[in-house]
Design an enzyme around this catalytic site. Structure first.
Site, PDB file in Angstrom:
ATOM      1  N   HIS A 150      73.378  30.661   3.611  1.00  0.00           N
ATOM      2  CA  HIS A 150      74.183  29.445   3.406  1.00  0.00           C
ATOM      3  C   HIS A 150      75.521  29.813   2.754  1.00  0.00           C
ATOM      4  O   HIS A 150      76.578  29.378   3.196  1.00  0.00           O
ATOM      5  CB  HIS A 150      73.407  28.463   2.521  1.00  0.00           C
ATOM      6  CG  HIS A 150      74.194  27.271   2.083  1.00  0.00           C
ATOM      7  ND1 HIS A 150      74.596  26.276   2.961  1.00  0.00           N
ATOM      8  CD2 HIS A 150      74.677  26.896   0.865  1.00  0.00           C
ATOM      9  CE1 HIS A 150      75.282  25.346   2.294  1.00  0.00           C
ATOM     10  NE2 HIS A 150      75.346  25.712   1.025  1.00  0.00           N
ATOM     11  N   GLU A 215      71.784  18.213   2.402  1.00  0.00           N
ATOM     12  CA  GLU A 215      71.476  19.625   2.165  1.00  0.00           C
ATOM     13  C   GLU A 215      69.966  19.755   2.004  1.00  0.00           C
ATOM     14  O   GLU A 215      69.368  19.107   1.139  1.00  0.00           O
ATOM     15  CB  GLU A 215      72.189  20.143   0.901  1.00  0.00           C
ATOM     16  CG  GLU A 215      73.699  20.248   1.094  1.00  0.00           C
ATOM     17  CD  GLU A 215      74.420  20.928  -0.069  1.00  0.00           C
ATOM     18  OE1 GLU A 215      73.885  20.919  -1.201  1.00  0.00           O
ATOM     19  OE2 GLU A 215      75.510  21.480   0.164  1.00  0.00           O
ATOM     20  N   GLU A 217      66.959  21.277   0.587  1.00  0.00           N
ATOM     21  CA  GLU A 217      66.708  22.124  -0.578  1.00  0.00           C
ATOM     22  C   GLU A 217      65.252  21.990  -1.026  1.00  0.00           C
ATOM     23  O   GLU A 217      64.545  21.089  -0.610  1.00  0.00           O
ATOM     24  CB  GLU A 217      67.613  21.710  -1.748  1.00  0.00           C
ATOM     25  CG  GLU A 217      69.089  21.722  -1.380  1.00  0.00           C
ATOM     26  CD  GLU A 217      70.005  21.795  -2.603  1.00  0.00           C
ATOM     27  OE1 GLU A 217      69.496  22.072  -3.709  1.00  0.00           O
ATOM     28  OE2 GLU A 217      71.208  21.578  -2.429  1.00  0.00           O
ATOM     29  N   ARG A 253      81.619  16.021   1.950  1.00  0.00           N
ATOM     30  CA  ARG A 253      82.388  17.263   2.109  1.00  0.00           C
ATOM     31  C   ARG A 253      83.890  17.056   1.967  1.00  0.00           C
ATOM     32  O   ARG A 253      84.601  17.967   1.519  1.00  0.00           O
ATOM     33  CB  ARG A 253      82.099  17.886   3.474  1.00  0.00           C
ATOM     34  CG  ARG A 253      80.646  18.206   3.726  1.00  0.00           C
ATOM     35  CD  ARG A 253      80.072  19.129   2.680  1.00  0.00           C
ATOM     36  NE  ARG A 253      78.700  19.526   3.000  1.00  0.00           N
ATOM     37  CZ  ARG A 253      77.919  20.189   2.174  1.00  0.00           C
ATOM     38  NH1 ARG A 253      78.338  20.530   0.970  1.00  0.00           N
ATOM     39  NH2 ARG A 253      76.694  20.524   2.532  1.00  0.00           N
ATOM     40  N   LYS A 269      78.890  15.097  -5.107  1.00  0.00           N
ATOM     41  CA  LYS A 269      77.443  15.311  -5.121  1.00  0.00           C
ATOM     42  C   LYS A 269      76.714  14.291  -5.988  1.00  0.00           C
ATOM     43  O   LYS A 269      75.520  14.074  -5.809  1.00  0.00           O
ATOM     44  CB  LYS A 269      77.129  16.694  -5.713  1.00  0.00           C
ATOM     45  CG  LYS A 269      77.813  17.847  -5.004  1.00  0.00           C
ATOM     46  CD  LYS A 269      76.928  18.405  -3.954  1.00  0.00           C
ATOM     47  CE  LYS A 269      77.479  19.695  -3.389  1.00  0.00           C
ATOM     48  NZ  LYS A 269      76.591  20.199  -2.342  1.00  0.00           N
TER      49      LYS A 269
HETATM   50 CA    CA Z   1      73.271  21.626  -3.206  1.00  0.00          CA
END
Ligand code: CA
Length: 443
Positions: A150, A215, A217, A253, A269
């Site tokens: 990533h 994302e 995760e 983004r 975020k």
């Molecule tokens: Ca992240």
């Protein structure tokens, strides 16, 4: 300490809770993840800690009320089953956790005597009758950046000649996230507004994000904390981890690209982070442990405080991760969610033990319920890119869905569904359930 594979992992173990024996369930008797729930139809109901089994939840405090933990009373004294998992783990040792798991496994096993079974039945509640809440009271949330694939893919978009920064192979990179906006699976995500500076000729514009991303995760919860000023030895790192969940670190983004220098992610975020609500314990994951990432020959070895033989041998975890999308049109047409990417947690450059040890290495005190996360989990292949930024090369190469729709980034009413599965020959498959979230329009 690391958990050994024991009788609770036996693939032949069956439960008298029939739904737990369904070969497709994520929650057979070999899993037994913790969760936090409230009775839906009772406004006076307290938050309780439970264990998921098939389509049921085992109410742990009720079990104690029926004296079902009497045989292990000494070991569960001090373990709180009210409210969240913070109580379960903060005041108890890893050994006691193992004793508790073994007893719960016994109580739910088809081998249990009928008298005890009748009592345990009174402690079960169908998942459909409860609200599943966040598993922990999360006071702090930290996100790492531990997939070298990533980091390289993203780095290449910004610095084609020099994608990986010089610190990457020495230090687990992370940032402090926002705990208050961590939400449980199923919570809708409102498209955030913020500063967009996509045109360098004009001043930034405050507007709804045009580049909303997910994302893929894996999150992990701190059980036992450490005192301020007292680092955690890498050998003891996993004693401080309760278990794992899936996590979607929603990211804008366009805002990120403008705001991130020089201090890193901020409002791009912090508007929302979704987690799956069932915490798969470190002990349940014992059969799926693998060696830490095999570093390239020329790569530096971890510094001494991050190096440990056991970590090297079994610090990794083999979890297959999947991301699906379902657009509004797909939902209306009855189309199944579309598999966007697959990746695996074992491909992370740093282990969770190293992340936790590094976090506390300056004396920072971690506390029960803290959420730490791996960062986007991507693999080597193009099909293993854990976010759209990587997959569409920052929107330059949109991808096509089976119904002809295309996506650069997420559109309103898109739903993202993440799944995680552990499989290994000779063991029962276990899963994490889902981490879902739908994008709603900005106001
Ligand atoms: Ca992240």
């Amino acid at each position: 300490m690391t958990y050994e594979v024991n009788e609770t992992h036996d693939q032949n173990l069956k439960s008298w809770v029939e739904s737990a024996n369904d070969p497709d369930t994520d929650f057979p008797i070999q899993n037994l993840p913790y969760c936090c729930f409230v009775q839906s139809n009772n406004s006076q109901a307290e938050r309780r800690t439970g264990v998921r089994i098939g389509d049921q939840i085992l109410d742990l405090e009720k079990c104690r009320g029926f004296n079902l933990f009497e045989t292990i009373a000494e070991d569960v004294r001090g373990i709180g089953f009210n409210k969240t998992i913070n109580n379960i783990t903060a005041g108890s040792s890893i050994k006691n956790q193992a004793v508790l798991r073994s007893r719960i496994s016994q109580l739910l096993s088809s081998e249990i005597d009928s008298g005890t079974r009748t009592e345990v039945e009174k402690c079960l509640v169908p998942v459909s009758d409860v609200e599943i809440e966040l598993p922990a009271r999360i006071r702090d949330y930290t996100d790492f950046y531990c997939s070298i694939y990533h980091a390289t893919n993203v780095g290449r978009l910004f610095r084609p000649d020099n994608p990986l920064l010089p610190n990457y192979k020495w230090i687990p990179i992370g940032y402090h996230g926002r705990a208050s906006s961590v939400v449980t699976s199923g919570t809708d995500i409102k498209r955030p507004q913020g500063q967009n500076r996509s045109n360098a000729e004009i001043p930034p514009i405050y507007m709804p994000s045009k580049a909303l991303d997910y994302e893929m995760e894996v999150g992990f919860f701190v059980g036992k904390g450490n005192e301020l000023g007292e680092p955690i030895d890498i050998k003891d790192a996993e004693d401080h981890i309760v278990g794992l969940c899936l996590m979607n670190d929603w990211s804008a983004r366009d805002f990120q690209g403008w705001e991130y220098q020089p201090l890193g992610p901020f409002l791009a975020k912090s508007f929302a982070t979704s987690v799956s609500p069932f915490v798969v314990t470190m002990e349940a994951l014992a059969p799926f442990r693998v060696p830490a990432f095999e570093r390239d020959e020329g790569d530096p070895q971890p510094l001494a405080y991050l190096a440990d033989e056991q970590n090297e041998k079994s610090g990794g975890i083999d979890i297959k991760l999947e991301v699906y999308i379902q657009t509004k049109k797909m939902r209306e047409d009855g189309d199944e969610p579309y598999l966007v990417s697959r990746s695996n947690m074992k491909d992370l450059y740093w282990t969770i033990g190293q992340m936790l040890t590094h976090h506390a290495s300056n004396g920072c005190n971690l506390q029960a319920g803290d959420l730490l996360a791996t960062g986007t989990v991507s693999g080597k292949e193009d099909s293993e890119r854990g976010c759209l930024l990587e997959m569409t090369k920052r929107g330059a190469e949109p991808f096509e869905l089976p119904n002809g729709e295309t996506r650069k980034f997420l559109e309103d009413h898109d739903e993202i569904i993440m799944k995680g599965i552990c499989e290994r020959q000779g063991f029962r498959r276990i899963g994490f359930g889902e981490c879902r979230g739908m994008v709603l329009p900005a106001e």
